[in-house]
Design an enzyme around this catalytic site. Structure first.
Site, short mmCIF file in Angstrom:
data_model
loop_
_atom_site.label_atom_id
_atom_site.label_comp_id
_atom_site.label_asym_id
_atom_site.label_seq_id
_atom_site.Cartn_x
_atom_site.Cartn_y
_atom_site.Cartn_z
N HIS A 172 -3.69 2.06 3.44
CA HIS A 172 -3.88 2.64 1.93
C HIS A 172 -5.19 2.57 1.65
O HIS A 172 -6.00 1.93 2.15
CB HIS A 172 -2.92 1.66 1.00
CG HIS A 172 -1.43 1.98 0.98
ND1 HIS A 172 -0.57 1.42 1.93
CD2 HIS A 172 -0.92 3.02 0.37
CE1 HIS A 172 0.68 2.10 1.66
NE2 HIS A 172 0.48 3.17 0.77
N LYS A 189 -5.88 -0.08 -3.85
CA LYS A 189 -4.56 -0.73 -3.59
C LYS A 189 -4.90 -2.21 -3.79
O LYS A 189 -5.18 -2.85 -2.99
CB LYS A 189 -3.86 -0.37 -2.55
CG LYS A 189 -2.10 -0.75 -2.72
CD LYS A 189 -1.47 -0.01 -1.57
CE LYS A 189 -0.09 -0.73 -1.76
NZ LYS A 189 0.52 0.02 -2.95
#
EC number: 1.17.1.8
Length: 234
Positions: free
Chosen positions: A131, A135
């Site tokens: 990700h 995040k």
């Protein structure tokens, strides 16, 4: 519908754009904790905020009998409390670790493959998620959902852990890299070969559209739901 967006960050802005194009009205764009007045008589709240504030955001919406579609991960140790609040207030709550249509089909494929591979102990299992660097939680909620479904379907494992698979702990490697929207892989490895299933998101639009579809679906319903209910995958 009249939609309140609770957590007006990047995802909230995409939801705003796509929902408006579908003819829905955005009656609240909230970066702060919602109140009855700031929710502006919304038909539904779509909550994409941060783990630290998600519980209170959802609680206030439900206590005001506004159904909630929640995509915030990292707060699920209190999910059972939220479900109780939804039931007590005769409204609806739907949590999704990932609202993408493709990911939810991937979840179903993962369950089927886990069940199939349970009879072949020569294969070890490893998960990987990649990700963007913004995040905050690791592993991702999507990776946790994948791991939990494998654990249900494979008696070798009773829990998951970050990094490498070890004995009865299913491993999840969490990688943070640039602006990657989300990539999830499940590996089955033996001494002679490897089976891999993988989902790669190209942008956030699929997540946003799935949340809007869930919001449309939940109108008039009471209870606790998931994307499996929305997509008829039960």
């Amino acid at each position: 519908m009249k939609i309140a967006i609770v957590g007006y960050g990047k995802m909230g802005q995409i939801i705003d754009d796509l929902a408006t194009k579908k003819g829905h009205e955005i009656v609240a764009k909230l970066k702060e904790t919602p109140t009855l007045s700031s929710l502006n008589n919304a038909d539904v709240a779509i909550e994409f905020s941060n783990p630290e504030v998600a519980f209170n955001n959802i609680k206030i919406c439900l206590e005001n009998k506004i159904p909630v579609i929640c995509g915030t991960t990292g707060w699920l140790d209190r999910k059972s409390e939220i479900e109780k609040i939804a039931i007590e207030n005769d409204t609806a709550f739907l949590y999704g670790s990932n609202f993408s249509l493709g990911v939810n089909l991937f979840f179903d494929l993962n369950r089927k493959l886990a069940n199939l591979m349970a009879n072949f102990p020569e294969y070890t299992i490893q998960l990987e998620e990649i990700h963007h660097t913004h995040k905050k939680d690791a592993p991702s909620g999507t990776a946790i959902s994948l791991a939990e479904d494998i654990i249900i379907n494979n008696s070798t494992f009773d829990s998951w852990k970050l990094e490498e698979t070890e004995k009865n702990n299913l491993g999840i490697e969490a990688i943070r890299k640039d602006e990657v929207p989300g990539t999830h892989s499940v590996f089955y490895r033996s001494e002679v070969d490897e089976i891999e299933i993988k989902h790669t998101a190209f942008n956030r639009n699929g997540f946003a559209m799935g949340a809007i579809i869930a919001a449309e679906w939940i109108q008039g319903k009471q209870g606790i739901f998931s994307m499996k209910d929305v997509l008829g995958l039960n």
